[in-house]
Motif scaffolding. Structure first.
Motif, PDB file in Angstrom:
ATOM      1  N   ASP A  38       2.490   2.593   7.122  1.00 32.38           N
ATOM      2  CA  ASP A  38       2.136   3.934   6.635  1.00 32.38           C
ATOM      3  C   ASP A  38       3.146   4.990   7.065  1.00 32.38           C
ATOM      4  N   PRO A  84      -0.144   5.596  -4.983  1.00 28.28           N
ATOM      5  CA  PRO A  84      -1.368   5.480  -5.774  1.00 28.28           C
ATOM      6  C   PRO A  84      -2.634   5.374  -4.926  1.00 28.28           C
ATOM      7  N   ASN A  85      -2.504   4.852  -3.721  1.00 28.74           N
ATOM      8  CA  ASN A  85      -3.687   4.708  -2.859  1.00 28.74           C
ATOM      9  C   ASN A  85      -3.778   5.805  -1.813  1.00 28.74           C
ATOM     10  N   LYS A  90      -6.188   2.493   6.208  1.00 29.04           N
ATOM     11  CA  LYS A  90      -7.537   2.522   5.635  1.00 29.04           C
ATOM     12  C   LYS A  90      -7.980   1.116   5.226  1.00 29.04           C
ATOM     13  N   MET A  91      -7.042   0.336   4.719  1.00 25.05           N
ATOM     14  CA  MET A  91      -7.373  -1.037   4.326  1.00 25.05           C
ATOM     15  C   MET A  91      -7.818  -1.851   5.546  1.00 25.05           C
ATOM     16  N   GLN A  95       0.825  -1.210   0.000  1.00 23.20           N
ATOM     17  CA  GLN A  95       0.000   0.000   0.000  1.00 23.20           C
ATOM     18  C   GLN A  95       0.859   1.261   0.000  1.00 23.20           C
ATOM     19  N   ASN A  96       2.115   1.114   0.402  1.00 26.87           N
ATOM     20  CA  ASN A  96       2.986   2.279   0.535  1.00 26.87           C
ATOM     21  C   ASN A  96       4.154   2.292  -0.444  1.00 26.87           C
ATOM     22  N   ALA A 113      -2.832   4.465   3.428  1.00 19.55           N
ATOM     23  CA  ALA A 113      -3.586   3.451   2.679  1.00 19.55           C
ATOM     24  C   ALA A 113      -3.661   2.122   3.424  1.00 19.55           C
TER      25      ALA A 113
END
Length: 172
Positions: A123, A60-61, A68-69, A51-52, A65
């Motif tokens: 994150d 991109p996320n 949040k996931m 995600q990072n 991210a």
């Protein structure tokens, strides 16, 4: 005109009074585990790291991210627990529903605590090695019990699906 309205009102209410279909029981209790089937695995930890990963200098996320996931999974689990509890337990569905509820209730605090901390570490720029190490600790601590509950639920789900001619691809 009043008779027509009364007939339509009764027709609209009757479906709400009926029991859920076998497919609804199966989907709620068993199929919903697809969202958590990566629990206690290296795959989930790697997904949080992914995600990072920056592409062309951007995330991109977006920021946070991974957190949040995990938050999304927590919300999904909480919703699913409520749906499972709302289903009427029968002699045929008792083990399936109770195991599903136990499985979701088992993973919920882990997602809220350990996986949330792991996602925040990812994150906030934690090293890949640190994130993988913490992920492995989570897996070792909680994975075996998850696997045991998941195996019982899968077995019950297969039995129930077969009894109700519910077509399922079990990935075998």
């Amino acid at each position: 005109m009043k008779k027509l309205f009364l007939i339509l009102a009764v027709a609209a209410i009757l479906p709400a009074c009926t029991n859920p279909s076998p497919e609804n029981y199966f989907d709620t209790a068993v199929l919903n585990t697809n969202m958590i089937n990566d629990f206690g695995s290296d795959a989930l930890t790697k997904m949080l790291i992914a995600q990072n990963v920056k592409y062309n200098g951007t995330l991109p996320n977006g920021p946070n991210a991974a957190t949040k996931m995990i938050d999304g999974k927590v919300q999904y689990i909480e919703s699913t627990i409520k749906k499972v509890k709302d289903l009427k337990e029968t002699s045929e569905t008792k083990t399936m529903l109770r195991t599903s509820e136990a499985l979701f209730e088992y993973v919920l605090p882990v997602y809220k605590n350990e996986y949330t901390a792991l996602a925040k570490m990812s994150d906030e720029g934690g090293t890949k090695e640190d994130v993988l190490s913490l992920g492995k600790e989570i897996d070792e601590k909680y994975g075996a019990r998850f696997d045991s509950l998941f195996e019982v639920l899968t077995s019950e789900g297969k039995r129930y699906a077969a009894a109700h001619d519910i077509k399922v691809n079990w990935g075998n």
